[in-house]
Design a protein around this motif. Structure first.
Motif, PDB file in Angstrom:
ATOM      1  N   SER A 181      37.800 -19.149 -18.700  1.00 48.42           N
ATOM      2  CA  SER A 181      38.523 -18.796 -17.466  1.00 48.42           C
ATOM      3  C   SER A 181      37.730 -19.154 -16.208  1.00 48.42           C
ATOM      4  CB  SER A 181      38.845 -17.308 -17.452  1.00 48.42           C
ATOM      5  OG  SER A 181      39.819 -17.059 -18.427  1.00 48.42           O
TER       6      SER A 181
ATOM      7  N   SER B 286      30.674 -16.850 -27.632  1.00 49.97           N
ATOM      8  CA  SER B 286      29.808 -15.745 -28.047  1.00 49.97           C
ATOM      9  C   SER B 286      30.078 -15.346 -29.504  1.00 49.97           C
ATOM     10  CB  SER B 286      30.043 -14.545 -27.130  1.00 49.97           C
ATOM     11  OG  SER B 286      31.392 -14.162 -27.225  1.00 49.97           O
ATOM     12  N   PRO B 287      29.068 -14.806 -30.176  1.00 49.92           N
ATOM     13  CA  PRO B 287      29.242 -14.378 -31.566  1.00 49.92           C
ATOM     14  C   PRO B 287      30.387 -13.366 -31.726  1.00 49.92           C
ATOM     15  CG  PRO B 287      26.926 -14.458 -31.020  1.00 49.92           C
ATOM     16  CD  PRO B 287      27.662 -14.720 -29.746  1.00 49.92           C
TER      17      PRO B 287
ATOM     18  N   SER C  73      22.419 -17.488 -29.536  1.00 50.83           N
ATOM     19  CA  SER C  73      21.096 -17.405 -30.140  1.00 50.83           C
ATOM     20  C   SER C  73      20.110 -16.700 -29.207  1.00 50.83           C
ATOM     21  CB  SER C  73      20.582 -18.806 -30.444  1.00 50.83           C
ATOM     22  OG  SER C  73      19.386 -18.725 -31.178  1.00 50.83           O
TER      23      SER C  73
ATOM     24  N   GLU D 215      44.115 -15.753 -28.533  1.00 55.09           N
ATOM     25  CA  GLU D 215      44.683 -15.034 -29.690  1.00 55.09           C
ATOM     26  C   GLU D 215      45.861 -15.799 -30.281  1.00 55.09           C
ATOM     27  OE1 GLU D 215      44.045 -11.918 -31.207  1.00 55.09           O
ATOM     28  OE2 GLU D 215      42.179 -11.729 -30.049  1.00 55.09           O
TER      29      GLU D 215
ATOM     30  N   GLU E 165      21.117 -11.908 -27.481  1.00 53.54           N
ATOM     31  CA  GLU E 165      21.090 -13.130 -26.669  1.00 53.54           C
ATOM     32  C   GLU E 165      21.057 -12.738 -25.191  1.00 53.54           C
ATOM     33  OE1 GLU E 165      24.671 -15.543 -26.737  1.00 53.54           O
ATOM     34  OE2 GLU E 165      23.443 -17.339 -26.485  1.00 53.54           O
TER      35      GLU E 165
ATOM     36  N   GLU F  87      30.431 -22.431 -33.022  1.00 56.43           N
ATOM     37  CA  GLU F  87      29.131 -22.722 -32.388  1.00 56.43           C
ATOM     38  C   GLU F  87      28.836 -21.520 -31.503  1.00 56.43           C
ATOM     39  OE1 GLU F  87      27.345 -25.302 -33.141  1.00 56.43           O
ATOM     40  OE2 GLU F  87      28.818 -26.488 -34.215  1.00 56.43           O
ATOM     41  N   LEU F  88      27.935 -20.658 -31.956  1.00 51.41           N
ATOM     42  CA  LEU F  88      27.759 -19.366 -31.278  1.00 51.41           C
ATOM     43  C   LEU F  88      26.381 -19.264 -30.610  1.00 51.41           C
ATOM     44  CD1 LEU F  88      29.447 -17.244 -34.104  1.00 51.41           C
ATOM     45  CD2 LEU F  88      30.535 -18.414 -32.187  1.00 51.41           C
TER      46      LEU F  88
ATOM     47  N   ILE G 114      37.550 -14.408 -34.284  1.00 51.03           N
ATOM     48  CA  ILE G 114      38.436 -15.550 -34.583  1.00 51.03           C
ATOM     49  C   ILE G 114      38.400 -15.851 -36.082  1.00 51.03           C
ATOM     50  CG2 ILE G 114      38.642 -18.071 -34.303  1.00 51.03           C
ATOM     51  CD1 ILE G 114      37.896 -17.679 -31.354  1.00 51.03           C
TER      52      ILE G 114
ATOM     53  N   ARG H  67      18.743 -31.093 -27.074  1.00 48.03           N
ATOM     54  CA  ARG H  67      19.931 -31.579 -27.754  1.00 48.03           C
ATOM     55  C   ARG H  67      20.336 -32.916 -27.169  1.00 48.03           C
ATOM     56  NH1 ARG H  67      26.120 -29.035 -28.311  1.00 48.03           N
ATOM     57  NH2 ARG H  67      26.747 -30.514 -29.913  1.00 48.03           N
TER      58      ARG H  67
ATOM     59  N   GLY I 141      41.424 -15.204 -22.607  1.00 51.03           N
ATOM     60  CA  GLY I 141      41.086 -15.346 -24.017  1.00 51.03           C
ATOM     61  C   GLY I 141      41.968 -14.484 -24.883  1.00 51.03           C
TER      62      GLY I 141
ATOM     63  N   PHE J  23      20.980 -14.685 -22.394  1.00 51.72           N
ATOM     64  CA  PHE J  23      21.881 -15.526 -21.596  1.00 51.72           C
ATOM     65  C   PHE J  23      21.676 -15.311 -20.102  1.00 51.72           C
ATOM     66  CE2 PHE J  23      25.900 -18.112 -21.678  1.00 51.72           C
ATOM     67  CZ  PHE J  23      25.413 -19.019 -22.597  1.00 51.72           C
TER      68      PHE J  23
ATOM     69  N   VAL K 130      33.228 -12.922 -30.102  1.00 49.83           N
ATOM     70  CA  VAL K 130      34.555 -13.554 -30.095  1.00 49.83           C
ATOM     71  C   VAL K 130      34.705 -14.471 -31.311  1.00 49.83           C
ATOM     72  CG1 VAL K 130      36.119 -15.074 -28.818  1.00 49.83           C
ATOM     73  CG2 VAL K 130      34.783 -13.378 -27.575  1.00 49.83           C
TER      74      VAL K 130
HETATM   75  P1  NAP Z   1      32.931 -16.148 -24.654  1.00 54.07           P
HETATM   76  O1  NAP Z   1      33.061 -15.010 -23.752  1.00 54.07           O
HETATM   77  O2  NAP Z   1      32.868 -15.906 -26.110  1.00 54.07           O
HETATM   78  O3  NAP Z   1      34.130 -17.139 -24.319  1.00 54.07           O
HETATM   79  C1  NAP Z   1      34.280 -18.368 -24.980  1.00 54.07           C
HETATM   80  C2  NAP Z   1      35.737 -18.749 -24.970  1.00 54.07           C
HETATM   81  O4  NAP Z   1      36.466 -17.839 -25.810  1.00 54.07           O
HETATM   82  C3  NAP Z   1      36.387 -18.653 -23.592  1.00 54.07           C
HETATM   83  O5  NAP Z   1      37.298 -19.706 -23.437  1.00 54.07           O
HETATM   84  C4  NAP Z   1      37.075 -17.313 -23.665  1.00 54.07           C
HETATM   85  O6  NAP Z   1      38.138 -17.169 -22.751  1.00 54.07           O
HETATM   86  C5  NAP Z   1      37.580 -17.333 -25.091  1.00 54.07           C
HETATM   87  N1  NAP Z   1      37.984 -16.031 -25.631  1.00 54.07           N
HETATM   88  C6  NAP Z   1      37.672 -14.791 -25.174  1.00 54.07           C
HETATM   89  N2  NAP Z   1      38.260 -13.845 -25.945  1.00 54.07           N
HETATM   90  C7  NAP Z   1      38.948 -14.501 -26.903  1.00 54.07           C
HETATM   91  C8  NAP Z   1      39.748 -14.087 -28.001  1.00 54.07           C
HETATM   92  N3  NAP Z   1      39.955 -12.803 -28.276  1.00 54.07           N
HETATM   93  N4  NAP Z   1      40.291 -15.032 -28.796  1.00 54.07           N
HETATM   94  C9  NAP Z   1      40.078 -16.337 -28.560  1.00 54.07           C
HETATM   95  N5  NAP Z   1      39.344 -16.792 -27.526  1.00 54.07           N
HETATM   96  C10 NAP Z   1      38.769 -15.892 -26.711  1.00 54.07           C
HETATM   97  O7  NAP Z   1      31.622 -17.029 -24.304  1.00 54.07           O
HETATM   98  P2  NAP Z   1      31.111 -17.503 -22.885  1.00 54.07           P
HETATM   99  O8  NAP Z   1      30.550 -16.324 -22.169  1.00 54.07           O
HETATM  100  O9  NAP Z   1      32.111 -18.368 -22.203  1.00 54.07           O
HETATM  101  O10 NAP Z   1      29.932 -18.476 -23.339  1.00 54.07           O
HETATM  102  C11 NAP Z   1      28.672 -18.028 -23.655  1.00 54.07           C
HETATM  103  C12 NAP Z   1      28.446 -17.972 -25.150  1.00 54.07           C
HETATM  104  O11 NAP Z   1      28.682 -19.254 -25.727  1.00 54.07           O
HETATM  105  C13 NAP Z   1      27.006 -17.641 -25.482  1.00 54.07           C
HETATM  106  O12 NAP Z   1      26.971 -16.736 -26.541  1.00 54.07           O
HETATM  107  C14 NAP Z   1      26.435 -18.995 -25.892  1.00 54.07           C
HETATM  108  O13 NAP Z   1      25.314 -18.936 -26.721  1.00 54.07           O
HETATM  109  C15 NAP Z   1      27.602 -19.599 -26.584  1.00 54.07           C
HETATM  110  N6  NAP Z   1      27.436 -21.049 -26.671  1.00 54.07           N
HETATM  111  C16 NAP Z   1      27.153 -21.624 -27.886  1.00 54.07           C
HETATM  112  C17 NAP Z   1      26.952 -22.989 -27.971  1.00 54.07           C
HETATM  113  C18 NAP Z   1      26.662 -23.653 -29.285  1.00 54.07           C
HETATM  114  O14 NAP Z   1      26.892 -24.857 -29.391  1.00 54.07           O
HETATM  115  N7  NAP Z   1      26.193 -22.944 -30.292  1.00 54.07           N
HETATM  116  C19 NAP Z   1      27.031 -23.781 -26.832  1.00 54.07           C
HETATM  117  C20 NAP Z   1      27.310 -23.152 -25.619  1.00 54.07           C
HETATM  118  C21 NAP Z   1      27.523 -21.796 -25.550  1.00 54.07           C
HETATM  119  P3  NAP Z   1      37.929 -16.417 -21.338  1.00 54.07           P
HETATM  120  O15 NAP Z   1      36.935 -17.233 -20.583  1.00 54.07           O
HETATM  121  O16 NAP Z   1      39.278 -16.449 -20.761  1.00 54.07           O
HETATM  122  O17 NAP Z   1      37.421 -15.052 -21.663  1.00 54.07           O
END
Ligand code: NAP
Length: 478
Positions: A182, A233-234, A255, A217, A380, A252-253, A240, A441, A212, A382, A236
């Protein structure tokens, strides 16, 4: 600055569609309105899924050279508009502009790899006569697209992580419903524009902004979506996976990545890189360097040099080229990180620098004497935080790194090849970096984690495998 702050539209079936509802997108750095973003309703998500479903056949039948050519055109137009793209990322995510430029350059690489990979997708011949009864048969596999892919992306690399999903999806002849984070929809919508100009068929990519809990959903639960590729994030991601049923899922969560610094390492040589790994994009990187374990003989001098180098970082406006560290993605996130720092301090930790805000920016923070069970160490962070601790033996250091719910990447600096290889064997992570920080990376390497860091691998070639099904074809010559 972003040109023309307009009301944005949803991308459905090759058309820009006006949504019923909108919300203002706010700059994380200065609180200004930077766009009006559609908040998709369930009906609008339904239209996007229908469009992606109907475009399946067109994409599956498109020859590889055409899929590759579309991606090549995207590479060309994104290269021409790279500075505009970097400004979009810097503005919506408060990513310092230099880091945003690097992200755009990487995004171009990612689509280049996807364009190349599109031409290479192939199966294999299978020697059936290796089994009694298999004589006289020729067998081979072809790789077919899985169908409709639901792609859900986070805010922190809003352009390149979208590329890691739609690049391989187009390369493999799949169709996509993309839901960007968002806070960072503008960079995804920008790529949508470029892909339409590049000739992507209607319905092959649909971009649906909104919450999200509504859009995400619906994508997770809809039967017509064949695969979910999620980065975030882990919490979410696990949700899923639990709801996705038989859909293929890659996650891809997060760390709390760590590096080990062994006795005998020249710390002068590595300090800048470690500081960079801890604080680039305010530590909002999934492989951000969060925990540093230093051999007890080097600990004091490492900490002193690390703090000195951290103090040199420039805080401020993400659009200023000299800025190293800007605001976190939201004031709520700043509050959370400050709470976690406070919790550690109550337990005896000391902030050698940082731990406070300067305007909207949280100062880069170096913590020592943190208890392993404090959130700032075991979850994490972050945020722009690094925890430094010491170890006596390498086995102890490995134990400390592995004492984590996560396992994305980890690093070890050592002059001893035996130590390096032994540690690489013992670390429970998706990738081990020898003589580097975990925060490395490039976009063709297999990338992904174990434990709560996720499942499946990205890096175009590896995503291509995840996004295709091998179909076996047997010719009976008997
Ligand atoms: P997030 O809060 O989990 O959001 C990720 C995506 O999921 C957003 O588009 C979010 O939408 C959506 N979402 C939220 N609730 C949902 C639901 N119930 N069902 C389906 N989708 C939903 O993560 P973030 O804060 O944007 O990103 C940070 C996280 O990403 C950190 O944990 C980071 O480590 C991880 N990350 C991992 C990698 C990797 O490759 N391993 C790379 C980058 C980031 P909204 O924005 O509308 O809430």
């Amino acid at each position: 600055m972003i040109k023309n702050i307009t009301k944005k539209k949803l991308l459905i079936n090759g058309q820009w569609v006006e949504a019923k509802e909108h919300t203002s997108l706010i700059s994380p750095f200065n609180g200004e309105i930077i766009g009006e973003i559609p908040v998709a309703s369930l009906e609008e998500v339904e239209l996007a899924i229908q469009a992606a479903d109907q475009a399946r056949e067109t994409m599956a039948k498109m020859p590889a050279h055409q899929r590759s050519a579309i991606l090549e055109k995207l590479v060309t137009s994104l290269t021409e508009r790279a500075e505009e793209a970097a400004n979009i990322i810097a503005t919506e995510a408060a990513k310092p502009i230099e880091a945003a430029r690097i992200e755009v350059a990487r995004t171009i690489q990612t689509y280049k790899f996807a364009a190349e990979e599109a031409r290479k997708i192939s199966g294999e011949t299978v020697p059936l006569d290796a089994a009694p009864g298999g004589e006289g048969r020729i067998a081979f596999t072809v790789r077919e697209p899985v169908g409709v892919i639901g792609a859900i992306t986070p805010f922190n690399f809003p352009m390149n992580l979208v590329a890691h999903k739609i690049g391989p999806a187009i390369a493999t002849g799949n169709t996509v419903v993309l839901k960007p984070a968002s806070q960072t929809p503008l960079s995804a919508l920008f790529i949508g524009e470029l892909l339409l100009e590049a000739g992507l068929p209607n319905g092959a990519l649909n971009i649906i902004t909104g919450s999200g809990s509504v859009v995400g959903e619906k994508i997770t639960n809809d039967q017509r979506i064949n695969m979910i590729t999620f980065t975030g994030s882990p919490a979410v991601g696990i949700g899923i996976r639990n709801k996705a049923g038989l859909k293929r899922v890659t996650l891809e969560l997060g760390s709390n990545s760590a590096v080990i610094i062994d006795e005998g390492v020249n710390i002068e040589k590595i300090i800048k890189r470690c500081v960079n790994g801890a604080f680039s994009f305010q530590g909002q990187v999934c492989i951000s360097l969060q925990r540093v374990y230093v051999h007890e003989n080097l600990y004091d001098s490492f900490v002193e040099k690390f703090v000195d180098e951290t103090k040199k970082l420039k805080l401020g406006d993400p659009l200023n080229s000299s800025t190293d560290v800007s605001a976190l993605i939201s004031p709520k996130e700043t509050e959370r990180v400050l709470d976690w720092i406070k919790e550690a301090q109550l337990g005896g930790a000391e902030a050698l620098t940082g731990g406070i805000t300067e305007g909207s920016v949280l100062q880069p923070t170096v913590l020592v004497n943190v208890k392993p069970k404090n959130k700032i160490s075991c979850q994490e962070a972050f945020g722009p935080i690094v925890v430094i601790d010491k170890f006596g033996s390498i086995d102890q250091a490995v134990e400390m790194v592995n004492d984590s719910r996560f396992g994305l990447q980890a690093g070890i600096y050592t002059e001893n090849i035996h130590t390096a290889l032994n540690v690489a064997e013992k670390l429970h992570v998706g990738g081990v970096l020898i003589n580097d920080i975990p925060t490395f990376r490039v976009d063709n390497m297999p990338y992904g984690g174990v434990k709560e860091s996720g499942m499946g691998r990205e890096g175009i070639k590896y995503a291509v495998e995840e996004m295709t099904e091998p179909k076996l074809i047997i010719i009976n010559r008997n």
